[in-house]
Each structure stands twice: as C-alpha cells, then as structure tokens.
Design a protein around this motif. Structure first.
Motif, short mmCIF file in Angstrom:
data_model
loop_
_atom_site.label_atom_id
_atom_site.label_comp_id
_atom_site.label_asym_id
_atom_site.label_seq_id
_atom_site.Cartn_x
_atom_site.Cartn_y
_atom_site.Cartn_z
N ASN A 86 -14.03 -41.45 -8.25
CA ASN A 86 -13.28 -40.31 -7.71
C ASN A 86 -12.27 -40.82 -6.69
OD1 ASN A 86 -12.36 -37.77 -6.92
ND2 ASN A 86 -14.40 -36.85 -7.09
N LYS A 317 -21.95 -29.25 -4.41
CA LYS A 317 -21.15 -28.83 -5.55
C LYS A 317 -20.94 -27.32 -5.51
CE LYS A 317 -22.31 -32.60 -8.65
NZ LYS A 317 -22.81 -32.97 -9.97
N TYR A 326 -12.57 -30.23 -5.38
CA TYR A 326 -13.66 -29.99 -6.32
C TYR A 326 -14.24 -31.31 -6.83
CZ TYR A 326 -12.87 -24.94 -6.65
OH TYR A 326 -12.79 -23.59 -6.38
N ASN A 328 -14.47 -32.34 -9.70
CA ASN A 328 -13.66 -32.94 -10.77
C ASN A 328 -12.46 -33.72 -10.24
OD1 ASN A 328 -11.93 -30.88 -9.97
ND2 ASN A 328 -12.40 -29.57 -11.73
N THR A 371 -11.01 -33.33 -16.63
CA THR A 371 -11.71 -32.25 -15.93
C THR A 371 -13.23 -32.32 -15.96
OG1 THR A 371 -11.73 -30.82 -17.90
CG2 THR A 371 -9.80 -30.69 -16.48
N CYS A 372 -13.80 -33.15 -16.82
CA CYS A 372 -15.26 -33.13 -17.00
C CYS A 372 -15.96 -34.44 -16.70
CB CYS A 372 -15.60 -32.72 -18.44
SG CYS A 372 -14.86 -31.17 -18.98
N THR A 373 -15.27 -35.57 -16.85
CA THR A 373 -15.96 -36.86 -16.83
C THR A 373 -16.40 -37.33 -15.45
OG1 THR A 373 -13.81 -38.00 -16.76
CG2 THR A 373 -14.85 -37.72 -18.92
N ARG A 374 -15.99 -36.65 -14.38
CA ARG A 374 -16.49 -37.07 -13.08
C ARG A 374 -18.00 -36.80 -12.98
NH1 ARG A 374 -13.87 -40.70 -12.79
NH2 ARG A 374 -13.59 -40.11 -14.96
N CYS A 375 -18.50 -35.86 -13.79
CA CYS A 375 -19.93 -35.53 -13.77
C CYS A 375 -20.60 -35.71 -15.13
CB CYS A 375 -20.14 -34.08 -13.31
SG CYS A 375 -19.58 -33.73 -11.63
#
Length: 470
Positions: A86, A317, A326, A328, A371-375
């Motif tokens: 991040n 979160k 956020y 993301n 938008t999704c791969t940080r988590c």
C-alpha cells in the motif's frame, strides 16, 4: 491507484505484511522493550549476589543476537512490504510523521550502538564501574521504549487521526485519541512478554540449580507484577476504540467463517492469560517448573500478540488511515470524482481507458487489481472466488447480480470500502469475477507482468515514464 501495484495471488498482500510485522513486533516487544528492562533488573540484583550476573549475561546474549538479526531484518521488511502493498498509505504517513520517524531513526541507531556497547563491556566494567554498567542497561531499556512511544503514535493514528483531519499538523496527528491508551496497553504487554521469553532462555542455558530456582521465582514475580497493569491497560485501550470498530471485533478475532466461535475464543484468550498468571504464581511458590510449563507463557503471549495485531489491523477497516484513506489505497476525498468519471480515466498505470464489449473482462481484471487486491486474491488466501462460491454455491454467477451486490456490499459488510468506480466499471469488474467461475486464474502484480499503458493517451502516462520511453 497512483502507483504500479505489487500483488501475490497465492499468499495475499495482507498476509505478507502480517507475517513480517507480527514477527517483528514479538521480537521488539519481548526482547527489546521489555527484555532490556528485565536484563537490567537481573544485573542490578547481581550487585548484591554475583551469581545473577551469569544468568543476566546469558539472557542478554540471546536477546541481543535475535534483536540485531531477525528483529532488524523484519523491521526493514515492514518498510519494504508496506511500500509494496500500500504505497499510498506509507507515503501519506511519511508526509505526516516525517520528523517523528526521523527522531525514531536517531533513537533506534542510538539503541543499536548502546546494546552493542552494553554487551561488549559486560565483563570489562567490574568493581566500582559495575553500577555504571547497570545504569547503561536501564538507559538502553529507556531508548528501546522511546522507539515504541513514537511508533505507537503512528499505529494509533491509523485507527483514529482525531483532530488531524482539521489541523493537518504533526502534533495533532501524534496526540491522537488512541495513542496514550494503546501505549498503556503495549508497555506492560512488552514487560510480561519479556518474562515469557526469559523463561525460554532459562530452559536451555546451563546454570546451577540454585540460580535456576532463584531466576524462576524472580521472573514469576516480574510477570505477576506487570499483569495487573496489562489488564488495566487493556481496559483503558478498549474504552477509547470507536463503536464502529468494536462492531468488527468478532470478525477480526475469528474471521467471517467462524464468527459463531467468538465467545468461545474470548474465553480461550482469558483462559490463556489466567494460565500465565497461575504459572507465574507457581514459579514464585515452588521456585521450580518443568520445562514444558516454562515455555507455555511465551507461547500464549505470542498468540495474544498475534491476535491483537490482527484485530488492530482489521477493526479500522474499511480504512487504512481512519477517515482519510480506504484499505484499497484510494483517498476518501477522491471518491466523488472517481465514481463520476471512472477509475480507469485517472489511474496512471493501466492499459485500458474506455471499456468496450471486446475488452470488458480485461478491463475488469485491471479494476480488480486497482480496487480489490490490497485485501483479496483471485485463487489464494482470502480468495474472491471462494467468497462468491459461498454466496452462490453451484448456481451460475451472473454479472448483473454481482454488480448489484458490489454496489451495496459496504453496507452489508461494513469493513469493506465502497466500490470507487462508476457503474460501467462496476459491471466490468462483475463480468471479470463471473469469468472466474469456470476459468479461474492466478493474478500476479506488476512484479510479474511489468507495466502497460494506453499508448493513445499519453497524458495519462506519468512524465517520468514518458521520458524513459523517449
């Protein structure tokens, strides 16, 4: 979004940081912050009873070797992994806490020099100089604690920046609402963990039985003396956690799949802490413990620390930095623009600007990365395909249904950020996810496939990359 995105689809980005950071925190708390204070106390007892000098030095040797090798490497590893996973979050924190981190670096360098000096002069500072050496040990413990004092402010800021949202200055960010309560929890936790780590050392070093008995009882008193402060610090810390974060506690501790085990898990945690107290009391009473029993407190405390770190990371979160960024990696204030004009129109490192029927799945893949791969992963740990299999079972996935769910998912799962793109991008993401039902793929980040740009729109390509291409 503003940086090329690293991604590990098997392990997941969250778990990468978690493994490195938790190992570092266990070492820094138990062996450095608490450990140096415990060793200094042992050496101080050696002023009256020289036999203590032997066990104190052997304990210091183990703590010294581990902190300056594994501890140092994992400390650097946190910087590398956080910057990869991040970069927007770490860049934002550096801008706010630059001078605090600079001071922490100076303190850390001083701490490294002091621990080297402390160990290497152990057998040289004897006689009248021994008291000065003991004082050096306590000074080392103080510097170790000061590094915690600074870092905890940053960790607490990520949970609740407080008045920083209005003032945007270092002092308000540093003195955030959660800072002192979290410090009040971590400090005694470090001291108790030091006792657990010392028991491990005592299990394996060679000392005579009389000294072993005295050390066993002393460490038990150390643990039992700090436990009430740990319980008080826990209560104080819990009181300042915002209610919205407390609502996430069950999932944070047990995960979504095992939320029904939440109460049982809490009882297990309380039981583990109680067991540490019973073992410490037994050590004081009997002055002797079986080796298997002696290693249990540290195991229990490592588990407690791991659960605490997971919970602290999870409950804040949907934010990485409370109310600002956020999870993301997209700033909250950027959402209105992105939801109107789209993410792909503003993301520098994408190959698609306009979604067409021919490139919908490819665009959806890029949106998933953004938008999704940080988590989440596609097929690995915390896999998005596993989530939808649980939701839909063997039923055929439909892009419109998934798109409609993505639009409101943050209301059903309040620990997830809202989708930051526009309606067309949301449908493209849903189409990509739908394609994974029958054609699962391993999605890797920029470290595997390199950078791709839309050559027709050079205005969206960073100037530094344009210069390289020329």
């Amino acid at each position: 979004m503003d940086f090329p995105l690293f991604h590990l689809d098997f392990l997941g980005n969250r778990l990468l940081i978690a493994l490195i950071a938790t190992l570092h925190v266990v070492i820094s708390h138990s062996l450095a912050v608490g450990g140096m204070a415990l060793v200094a106390m042992m050496e101080r007892k050696g002023l009256r009873d020289s036999s203590w000098d032997q066990i104190a030095k052997k304990t210091l040797f183990v703590f010294f070797v581990v902190t300056t090798t594994v501890g140092a490497m994992t400390g650097v590893g946190i910087w590398f992994s956080a910057s990869l996973v991040n970069p927007t979050a770490i860049a934002s924190l550096i801008r706010v806490f630059f001078w605090a981190w600079f001071v922490e670096w100076l303190v850390f360098v001083t701490e490294v020099v002091m621990i080297l000096y402390y160990y290497l002069t152990w057998d040289k500072w004897t006689g009248d100089r021994k008291r000065a050496h003991v004082q050096l040990g306590f000074n080392l413990a103080l510097f170790s604690w000061i590094t915690m004092v600074i870092i905890v402010a940053i960790l607490a800021f990520m949970m609740d920046p407080g008045s920083w949202h209005q003032s945007k200055n270092l002092l308000s960010g540093f003195l955030n609402p959660i800072y002192l309560p979290q410090l009040a929890f971590r400090t005694p936790l470090a001291m108790v963990m030091a006792g657990g780590a010392a028991y491990w050392v005592l299990c394996f070093v060679k000392v005579d039985d009389e000294l072993r008995s005295k050390a066993t009882a002393f460490i038990g008193k150390w643990i039992l003396g700090w436990l009430p402060f740990l319980l008080l610090g826990s209560w104080i810390y819990y009181q300042v956690i915002p209610e919205a974060m407390k609502a996430h506690m069950g999932v944070a501790i047990t995960t979504q799949e095992y939320i029904s085990w939440y109460k049982s898990t809490l009882y297990t945690i309380f039981g583990a802490v109680g067991s540490v107290a019973v073992i410490a009391l037994s050590a004081i009473t009997f002055k002797k413990l079986p080796k298997l029993v002696m290693i249990l407190p540290f195991i229990f405390l490592i588990g407690l620390m791991g659960m605490f770190e997971r919970s602290r990371e999870f409950i804040r979160k949907p934010f990485a930095i409370g109310g600002y960024l956020y999870a993301n990696g997209i700033r909250k204030d950027d959402y209105p623009l992105l939801q109107k004009e789209g993410i792909l129109a503003h993301a520098p490192y994408v190959s698609i600007r306009e979604i067409t029927p021919e490139n919908t799945i490819t665009a959806g893949r890029e949106l998933f990365t953004l938008t999704c791969t940080r988590c989440h992963t596609v097929t690995g740990v915390n896999s998005v395909t596993d989530r939808f299999k649980v939701m839909y079972g063997a039923e055929k996935w439909e892009p419109q249904k998934i798109s409609d769910y993505i639009a409101v998912m943050h209301q059903a799962r309040t620990f997830m950020p809202p989708f930051p793109g526009n309606e067309k991008e949301r449908f493209a993401l849903a189409t990509y996810i739908t394609s994974l039902q029958n054609n699962p793929e391993k999605l890797e980040g920029v470290q595997s496939h390199g950078l791709e740009f839309n050559a027709k729109d050079e205005s969206k390509v960073p100037a530094s990359v344009q210069e390289v291409n020329q």
